[in-house]
Design a protein around this motif. Structure first.
Motif, PDB file in Angstrom:
ATOM      1  N   GLU A 158      18.048  37.800  66.161  1.00 30.97           N
ATOM      2  CA  GLU A 158      17.962  37.415  64.684  1.00 30.97           C
ATOM      3  C   GLU A 158      16.577  36.853  64.802  1.00 30.97           C
ATOM      4  OE1 GLU A 158      19.858  33.995  61.880  1.00 30.97           O
ATOM      5  OE2 GLU A 158      20.762  34.469  63.926  1.00 30.97           O
ATOM      6  N   MET A 159      16.013  35.770  65.679  1.00 30.89           N
ATOM      7  CA  MET A 159      14.823  35.438  65.636  1.00 30.89           C
ATOM      8  C   MET A 159      13.693  36.387  65.677  1.00 30.89           C
ATOM      9  SD  MET A 159      15.215  31.984  68.159  1.00 30.89           S
ATOM     10  CE  MET A 159      13.507  31.396  67.972  1.00 30.89           C
ATOM     11  N   LYS A 160      13.904  37.439  66.595  1.00 33.62           N
ATOM     12  CA  LYS A 160      12.710  38.468  66.749  1.00 33.62           C
ATOM     13  C   LYS A 160      12.754  39.298  65.333  1.00 33.62           C
ATOM     14  CE  LYS A 160      13.150  39.430  71.367  1.00 33.62           C
ATOM     15  NZ  LYS A 160      13.783  40.837  72.474  1.00 33.62           N
ATOM     16  N   ALA A 161      14.051  39.386  64.737  1.00 32.82           N
ATOM     17  CA  ALA A 161      13.901  39.898  63.334  1.00 32.82           C
ATOM     18  C   ALA A 161      13.153  39.240  62.641  1.00 32.82           C
ATOM     19  CB  ALA A 161      15.439  40.178  62.797  1.00 32.82           C
ATOM     20  N   GLN A 162      13.263  37.880  62.583  1.00 36.32           N
ATOM     21  CA  GLN A 162      12.471  36.950  61.583  1.00 36.32           C
ATOM     22  C   GLN A 162      11.199  37.048  61.790  1.00 36.32           C
ATOM     23  OE1 GLN A 162      14.205  33.012  62.344  1.00 36.32           O
ATOM     24  NE2 GLN A 162      16.276  33.682  60.973  1.00 36.32           N
ATOM     25  N   VAL A 163      10.585  37.254  63.146  1.00 31.93           N
ATOM     26  CA  VAL A 163       9.168  37.185  63.519  1.00 31.93           C
ATOM     27  C   VAL A 163       8.653  38.316  62.920  1.00 31.93           C
ATOM     28  CG1 VAL A 163       7.758  37.471  65.261  1.00 31.93           C
ATOM     29  CG2 VAL A 163       9.585  35.732  65.816  1.00 31.93           C
TER      30      VAL A 163
ATOM     31  N   LEU B 263      21.970  36.073  72.943  1.00 30.66           N
ATOM     32  CA  LEU B 263      21.075  37.270  72.736  1.00 30.66           C
ATOM     33  C   LEU B 263      21.245  37.710  71.250  1.00 30.66           C
ATOM     34  CD1 LEU B 263      19.989  39.743  73.867  1.00 30.66           C
ATOM     35  CD2 LEU B 263      22.257  40.871  73.756  1.00 30.66           C
ATOM     36  N   ALA B 264      22.260  37.404  70.470  1.00 26.90           N
ATOM     37  CA  ALA B 264      22.405  37.412  69.019  1.00 26.90           C
ATOM     38  C   ALA B 264      21.320  36.669  68.117  1.00 26.90           C
ATOM     39  CB  ALA B 264      23.913  37.185  68.500  1.00 26.90           C
TER      40      ALA B 264
END
Length: 335
Positions: free
Chosen positions: A264-269, A259-260
């Motif tokens: 993190e990937m969503k934040a990068q996207v 989940l973390a």
């Protein structure tokens, strides 16, 4: 005449008083009883007992009993044992019982046993008539994990030579319990214990459990054997439950890490999209600058717009086709 009568009365009273004091301080009646019982005691010895605050009857009466039984005891030894806090009557009874049972017990040994806090008469009786000690329920587990409850009866005989300094019944019970636990624990299955309980008696009896105790073990009889819980299965279940909790904790840890990572990937996207939007906002300015500087012609601009429109049309057609295909698949599943 009157003065003579008063003097006679006073003398009579004084004589009576002296006689009362004499017979009170000197137990003449006890001396007479001892004399006719064959015990020779000097009156001076009785007076000495009074002066030493020793009750003469507690010494003389047991001595009379011992003399009648054929024992040769010294009155000074009896008095010394009394002054040391011993029980003269029980001591003499024990010596008489030992003599009748042909048990070699001398006065010094009996006195030591009595002063050690043990009942010397009971010890002699147990030496003649063995005593049965019943153990409490003893829990033991065989190698197959089945718990077995064992109760035993231990027949013991007092060992006169080891009464002073020897361990008591509690030690016998503890040692027998330890032997039963060890013997059952070495059995491959609880069935073997149920089929041959006498094997426990033989193995435990051969261990010499009466060493250093005040008793001699004559026999160990298994009175009762009951099957209790399946300890092995319970331990396996507890282990499985513990393993399950560990696995669940590790899975939760992995889910949290995933989940973390996803966050993190969503934040990068989001960051990348922001950069794209920012870059796209610069496109009109760049086109305007290119047109002004002559780096981009008007026809080139319109050709680019046509390509972009064609691309948007193709993407819209592809989305419509994908939606139609998804609806068809859904209808197939429903039908």
């Amino acid at each position: 005449m009157g003065g003579l009568g008063i003097g006679t009365i006073l003398i009579t009273i004084l004589v009576i008083f002296l006689l009362v004091m004499f017979f009170t301080f000197i137990p003449v009646g006890l001396w007479v009883t001892a004399f006719f019982s064959g015990v020779r005691i000097k009156l001076s010895n009785l007076v000495g007992m009074r002066l030493r605050r020793v009750v003469p009857s507690r010494i003389v009466n047991p001595l009379i009993k011992a003399t009648k039984a054929g024992l040769d005891l010294d009155i000074s030894e009896l008095e010394a044992h009394y002054l040391a806090g011993g029980n003269i009557n029980t001591l003499v009874d024990a010596l008489i019982a030992a003599q009748r049972a042909n048990i070699p017990l001398v006065f010094e040994r009996a006195a030591a046993i009595d002063l050690a806090g043990r009942n010397v008469l009971e010890a002699v009786q147990v030496s003649v008539n063995p005593k049965v000690i019943e153990t409490p329920n003893i829990s033991a587990v065989a190698q197959d994990g089945i718990e077995v409850i064992v109760k035993a009866r231990v027949t013991v005989r007092a060992n006169i030579d080891r009464l002073v300094g020897g361990a008591g019944e509690e030690t016998i019970i503890a040692r027998v319990g330890e032997g039963i636990v060890t013997t059952v624990g070495s059995s491959g299955s609880y069935k073997g214990v149920l089929e041959n309980p006498d094997n426990i008696s033989k193995v435990v009896l051969d261990k010499g459990l009466d060493s250093g105790t005040a008793f001699e073990i004559l026999s160990i009889d298994i009175a009762d054997v009951d099957v209790a819980r399946n300890i092995g299965a319970k331990l396996q279940a507890d282990q499985a439950a513990a393993d399950k909790k560990i696995a669940e904790a590790k899975a939760s840890e992995r889910r949290a890490m995933a989940l973390a990572r996803e966050q993190e990937m969503k934040a990068q996207v989001v960051e990348m999209k922001a950069k794209v939007v920012e870059a796209e906002s610069q496109v009109p300015l760049a086109l305007s600058e290119a047109l002004k500087s002559g780096k981009l012609g008007v026809m080139d601009y319109y050709n680019m717009k046509n390509v972009m429109a064609d691309t948007d049309m193709r993407e819209s057609i592809a989305r419509v086709d994908e939606k139609s295909k998804a609806d068809d698949d859904k209808d197939k599943i429903n039908n």
